[in-house]
Design an enzyme around this catalytic site. Structure first.
Site, PDB file in Angstrom:
ATOM      1  N   ASP A 195      -3.055   3.836  -3.976  1.00 15.50           N
ATOM      2  CA  ASP A 195      -3.619   2.829  -3.078  1.00 15.50           C
ATOM      3  C   ASP A 195      -3.301   3.122  -1.621  1.00 15.50           C
ATOM      4  OD1 ASP A 195      -0.922   2.295  -3.408  1.00 15.50           O
ATOM      5  OD2 ASP A 195      -1.148   0.126  -3.592  1.00 15.50           O
ATOM      6  N   ASP A 233       2.347   5.944   2.766  1.00 16.31           N
ATOM      7  CA  ASP A 233       3.060   5.457   3.940  1.00 16.31           C
ATOM      8  C   ASP A 233       4.011   6.562   4.415  1.00 16.31           C
ATOM      9  OD1 ASP A 233       4.903   4.083   5.644  1.00 16.31           O
ATOM     10  OD2 ASP A 233       4.359   2.184   4.731  1.00 16.31           O
ATOM     11  N   LYS A 257      -1.400   5.387   6.048  1.00 20.43           N
ATOM     12  CA  LYS A 257      -0.663   4.856   7.196  1.00 20.43           C
ATOM     13  C   LYS A 257       0.104   6.024   7.818  1.00 20.43           C
ATOM     14  CE  LYS A 257       1.124   0.741   6.573  1.00 20.43           C
ATOM     15  NZ  LYS A 257       2.091  -0.343   6.219  1.00 20.43           N
TER      16      LYS A 257
END
Length: 204
Positions: free
Chosen positions: A101, A104, A132
């Site tokens: 999903d 990071d 991100k």
């Protein structure tokens, strides 16, 4: 009070998600034409993304799942990752596509890539709905990227806070008060709370 009342801002709309997931499915179908890729969904966050993605893949493919846990203190992950659920089948000699999903810091995906490379797949690629990149601590290749997002804590479309909000059809940012109201008993995953008005950093 409904979940929509907790939403401060919609970052990625439902129609944008549908269009981008369809594009990714088409690209994967083209790139793996003549092969039968094994799609490895990372639980629980990738479940909704993967279920939509696979319906846009027009070639034969196989599904399997993994689940991981990362130890975090305060706002930072320690980089210690462990597997909670392993694959049910061998990947030796197979074309493997990890579907996640969000990426990071990259610690978890880096660990997964190293773990799966040691099992001798024919190829190993990564598909991530959200990237991100400003938080990256480990370089990980993303072969199929949905959206790059800013350094904000997001929920919806499979991403959660305290196990809630996965069923929102878009990706959004919550109102500050939602973090207290929706998890009054403490975060069941043991993540450090950062105080009023600040979203906890749960994305590893």
């Amino acid at each position: 009070m409904g979940l929509l009342d907790d939403v401060a801002d919609v970052l990625i709309r439902e129609d944008e998600l549908r269009a981008r997931v369809a594009d990714l499915g088409g690209q994967i179908s083209t790139d793996y034409d003549g092969k039968t890729p094994l799609l490895v969904g990372i639980l629980n966050g990738a479940s909704i993304f993967l279920s939509d993605l696979i319906r846009h893949i027009t070639i034969p493919c196989v599904l399997d799942f993994m689940a991981t846990s990362s130890y975090a203190t305060g706002t930072e992950t320690s980089g210690i990752v462990r597997i909670l659920k392993d694959l049910d089948q061998s990947i030796e000699g197979r074309h493997v596509l990890i579907v996640d999903d969000i990426i990071d810091t990259g610690y978890t995906m880096d660990y997964l890539l190293e773990t799966l490379k040691a099992r001798y797949p024919a190829s190993l690629r990564v598909c991530a709905l959200l990237d991100k990149i400003s938080r990256r601590r480990r370089h990980v290749p993303i072969d199929y990227r949905g959206f790059e997002i800013p350094d904000r804590f997001v929920v919806g479309y499979g991403l959660d806070y305290c196990g809630i909000y996965r069923n929102l059809p878009f990706v959004c940012i919550l109102k500050p008060e939602a973090y207290q109201e929706r998890c009054e008993g403490g975060d069941p995953r043991g993540v450090h709370r950062q105080g009023p008005g600040r979203a906890p950093d749960l994305r590893i």
